[in-house]
Scaffold this motif. Structure first.
Motif, PDB file in Angstrom:
ATOM      1  N   ARG A  90      41.260 -68.819  29.805  1.00 20.34           N
ATOM      2  CA  ARG A  90      40.880 -70.106  29.193  1.00 20.34           C
ATOM      3  C   ARG A  90      40.920 -71.242  30.216  1.00 20.34           C
ATOM      4  NH1 ARG A  90      44.107 -68.512  24.978  1.00 20.34           N
ATOM      5  NH2 ARG A  90      45.786 -69.842  25.697  1.00 20.34           N
ATOM      6  N   GLN A  91      41.951 -71.253  31.038  1.00 19.19           N
ATOM      7  CA  GLN A  91      42.156 -72.357  31.977  1.00 19.19           C
ATOM      8  C   GLN A  91      41.238 -72.293  33.194  1.00 19.19           C
ATOM      9  OE1 GLN A  91      46.339 -72.097  32.797  1.00 19.19           O
ATOM     10  NE2 GLN A  91      46.917 -72.822  30.765  1.00 19.19           N
ATOM     11  N   THR A  92      40.802 -71.097  33.586  1.00 19.31           N
ATOM     12  CA  THR A  92      40.033 -70.962  34.824  1.00 19.31           C
ATOM     13  C   THR A  92      38.543 -70.745  34.599  1.00 19.31           C
ATOM     14  OG1 THR A  92      40.411 -68.577  34.920  1.00 19.31           O
ATOM     15  CG2 THR A  92      42.015 -69.999  36.065  1.00 19.31           C
ATOM     16  N   GLY A  93      38.160 -70.365  33.395  1.00 20.11           N
ATOM     17  CA  GLY A  93      36.750 -70.111  33.117  1.00 20.11           C
ATOM     18  C   GLY A  93      36.300 -68.691  33.417  1.00 20.11           C
ATOM     19  N   HIS A  94      37.209 -67.848  33.920  1.00 21.54           N
ATOM     20  CA  HIS A  94      36.870 -66.436  34.093  1.00 21.54           C
ATOM     21  C   HIS A  94      36.849 -65.799  32.704  1.00 21.54           C
ATOM     22  CE1 HIS A  94      37.272 -66.791  38.387  1.00 21.54           C
ATOM     23  NE2 HIS A  94      38.538 -67.166  38.287  1.00 21.54           N
ATOM     24  N   GLU A  95      36.032 -64.764  32.532  1.00 21.47           N
ATOM     25  CA  GLU A  95      35.923 -64.121  31.227  1.00 21.47           C
ATOM     26  C   GLU A  95      36.919 -62.971  31.108  1.00 21.47           C
ATOM     27  OE1 GLU A  95      32.730 -61.527  28.575  1.00 21.47           O
ATOM     28  OE2 GLU A  95      32.148 -62.234  30.556  1.00 21.47           O
ATOM     29  N   LEU A  96      37.739 -63.017  30.070  1.00 21.47           N
ATOM     30  CA  LEU A  96      38.628 -61.902  29.761  1.00 21.47           C
ATOM     31  C   LEU A  96      37.812 -60.939  28.898  1.00 21.47           C
ATOM     32  CD1 LEU A  96      41.444 -60.660  29.965  1.00 21.47           C
ATOM     33  CD2 LEU A  96      42.070 -61.942  27.925  1.00 21.47           C
ATOM     34  N   VAL A  97      37.308 -59.893  29.523  1.00 21.28           N
ATOM     35  CA  VAL A  97      36.377 -58.971  28.866  1.00 21.28           C
ATOM     36  C   VAL A  97      37.097 -58.093  27.849  1.00 21.28           C
ATOM     37  CG1 VAL A  97      34.724 -57.099  29.259  1.00 21.28           C
ATOM     38  CG2 VAL A  97      34.878 -58.994  30.876  1.00 21.28           C
ATOM     39  N   ALA A  98      38.270 -57.570  28.233  1.00 16.60           N
ATOM     40  CA  ALA A  98      39.007 -56.663  27.347  1.00 16.60           C
ATOM     41  C   ALA A  98      40.461 -56.578  27.778  1.00 16.60           C
ATOM     42  CB  ALA A  98      38.380 -55.274  27.377  1.00 16.60           C
ATOM     43  N   GLN A  99      41.296 -56.166  26.823  1.00 15.00           N
ATOM     44  CA  GLN A  99      42.701 -55.858  27.091  1.00 15.00           C
ATOM     45  C   GLN A  99      43.015 -54.568  26.357  1.00 15.00           C
ATOM     46  OE1 GLN A  99      44.375 -59.746  25.786  1.00 15.00           O
ATOM     47  NE2 GLN A  99      45.249 -59.819  27.841  1.00 15.00           N
ATOM     48  N   GLU A 100      43.663 -53.638  27.056  1.00 12.51           N
ATOM     49  CA  GLU A 100      43.972 -52.336  26.477  1.00 12.51           C
ATOM     50  C   GLU A 100      45.430 -51.980  26.746  1.00 12.51           C
ATOM     51  OE1 GLU A 100      39.625 -50.548  27.874  1.00 12.51           O
ATOM     52  OE2 GLU A 100      41.444 -49.893  28.878  1.00 12.51           O
ATOM     53  N   SER A 101      45.988 -51.207  25.849  1.00 14.20           N
ATOM     54  CA  SER A 101      47.318 -50.663  26.050  1.00 14.20           C
ATOM     55  C   SER A 101      47.162 -49.178  26.345  1.00 14.20           C
ATOM     56  CB  SER A 101      48.154 -50.875  24.791  1.00 14.20           C
ATOM     57  OG  SER A 101      49.427 -50.333  24.960  1.00 14.20           O
ATOM     58  N   GLN A 102      47.731 -48.748  27.476  1.00 13.38           N
ATOM     59  CA  GLN A 102      47.667 -47.332  27.862  1.00 13.38           C
ATOM     60  C   GLN A 102      49.095 -46.873  28.144  1.00 13.38           C
ATOM     61  OE1 GLN A 102      44.945 -47.099  31.184  1.00 13.38           O
ATOM     62  NE2 GLN A 102      43.173 -47.558  29.918  1.00 13.38           N
ATOM     63  N   GLY A 103      49.753 -46.411  27.089  1.00 11.15           N
ATOM     64  CA  GLY A 103      51.159 -46.018  27.215  1.00 11.15           C
ATOM     65  C   GLY A 103      52.007 -47.247  27.476  1.00 11.15           C
ATOM     66  N   ASP A 104      52.765 -47.236  28.577  1.00 17.04           N
ATOM     67  CA  ASP A 104      53.615 -48.384  28.895  1.00 17.04           C
ATOM     68  C   ASP A 104      52.882 -49.403  29.773  1.00 17.04           C
ATOM     69  OD1 ASP A 104      53.500 -46.791  31.147  1.00 17.04           O
ATOM     70  OD2 ASP A 104      55.568 -47.187  31.743  1.00 17.04           O
ATOM     71  N   LYS A 105      51.599 -49.177  30.001  1.00 14.99           N
ATOM     72  CA  LYS A 105      50.819 -50.085  30.855  1.00 14.99           C
ATOM     73  C   LYS A 105      49.819 -50.884  30.025  1.00 14.99           C
ATOM     74  CE  LYS A 105      51.270 -47.244  34.939  1.00 14.99           C
ATOM     75  NZ  LYS A 105      52.190 -47.902  35.767  1.00 14.99           N
ATOM     76  N   LEU A 106      49.573 -52.097  30.465  1.00 13.52           N
ATOM     77  CA  LEU A 106      48.566 -52.965  29.855  1.00 13.52           C
ATOM     78  C   LEU A 106      47.455 -53.130  30.876  1.00 13.52           C
ATOM     79  CD1 LEU A 106      51.125 -55.538  28.498  1.00 13.52           C
ATOM     80  CD2 LEU A 106      49.798 -53.958  27.117  1.00 13.52           C
ATOM     81  N   VAL A 107      46.224 -52.988  30.425  1.00 12.51           N
ATOM     82  CA  VAL A 107      45.079 -53.116  31.322  1.00 12.51           C
ATOM     83  C   VAL A 107      44.258 -54.323  30.893  1.00 12.51           C
ATOM     84  CG1 VAL A 107      43.041 -51.982  32.261  1.00 12.51           C
ATOM     85  CG2 VAL A 107      45.057 -50.625  31.680  1.00 12.51           C
ATOM     86  N   HIS A 108      43.998 -55.203  31.843  1.00 14.56           N
ATOM     87  CA  HIS A 108      43.248 -56.425  31.610  1.00 14.56           C
ATOM     88  C   HIS A 108      41.969 -56.380  32.440  1.00 14.56           C
ATOM     89  CE1 HIS A 108      47.056 -57.818  29.944  1.00 14.56           C
ATOM     90  NE2 HIS A 108      47.603 -57.404  31.059  1.00 14.56           N
ATOM     91  N   TRP A 109      40.847 -56.686  31.820  1.00 15.55           N
ATOM     92  CA  TRP A 109      39.545 -56.688  32.499  1.00 15.55           C
ATOM     93  C   TRP A 109      39.056 -58.129  32.575  1.00 15.55           C
ATOM     94  CZ3 TRP A 109      37.377 -52.129  34.258  1.00 15.55           C
ATOM     95  CH2 TRP A 109      37.962 -50.946  33.800  1.00 15.55           C
ATOM     96  N   LEU A 110      38.849 -58.620  33.782  1.00 14.82           N
ATOM     97  CA  LEU A 110      38.389 -59.997  33.986  1.00 14.82           C
ATOM     98  C   LEU A 110      37.077 -60.000  34.755  1.00 14.82           C
ATOM     99  CD1 LEU A 110      41.873 -61.165  35.092  1.00 14.82           C
ATOM    100  CD2 LEU A 110      40.666 -62.251  33.218  1.00 14.82           C
ATOM    101  N   ARG A 111      36.143 -60.823  34.276  1.00 13.91           N
ATOM    102  CA  ARG A 111      34.877 -60.999  34.993  1.00 13.91           C
ATOM    103  C   ARG A 111      34.903 -62.355  35.690  1.00 13.91           C
ATOM    104  NH1 ARG A 111      30.851 -57.969  34.549  1.00 13.91           N
ATOM    105  NH2 ARG A 111      31.278 -57.324  32.412  1.00 13.91           N
ATOM    106  N   ARG A 112      34.632 -62.327  36.990  1.00 17.57           N
ATOM    107  CA  ARG A 112      34.663 -63.578  37.778  1.00 17.57           C
ATOM    108  C   ARG A 112      33.539 -64.487  37.317  1.00 17.57           C
ATOM    109  NH1 ARG A 112      34.756 -67.107  41.431  1.00 17.57           N
ATOM    110  NH2 ARG A 112      34.946 -67.198  43.642  1.00 17.57           N
ATOM    111  N   ARG A 113      33.887 -65.753  37.160  1.00 18.46           N
ATOM    112  CA  ARG A 113      32.880 -66.740  36.717  1.00 18.46           C
ATOM    113  C   ARG A 113      31.878 -67.035  37.796  1.00 18.46           C
ATOM    114  NH1 ARG A 113      37.020 -71.587  37.507  1.00 18.46           N
ATOM    115  NH2 ARG A 113      36.662 -71.654  39.691  1.00 18.46           N
TER     116      ARG A 113
END
Length: 75
Positions: free
Chosen positions: A52-75
């Motif tokens: 929200r603050q930087t303008g990059h797009e947060l495409v998706a967030q996933e939980s994979q066991g004890d790990k969290l995966v964040h997908w960001l697209r550069r603006r």
């Protein structure tokens, strides 16, 4: 999804995953995709605010066991 760059921040706590993601995004071209792997439970909320603050797009967030995966697209 196919990431242009992958960043593993497992074991790091806030604000380090965000700071490392910010640096990695700066190395990408506009529209490229960054995959961030994190274990900090607050990283989901942190990456939402970061996008929200930087303008990059947060495409998706996933939980994979004890790990969290964040997908960001550069603006």
């Amino acid at each position: 999804m196919q990431a242009d760059k992958e960043l593993d921040t497992s074991g790091l706590n806030c604000p380090l995953p965000i700071l490392k993601a910010k640096k990695a995004l700066a190395e990408l071209n506009s529209g490229q995709l960054l995959k961030v792997i994190a274990t900090d439970p607050s990283s989901s909320r942190d990456f939402q605010a970061f996008a929200r603050q930087t303008g990059h797009e947060l495409v998706a967030q996933e939980s994979q066991g004890d790990k969290l995966v964040h997908w960001l697209r550069r603006r």
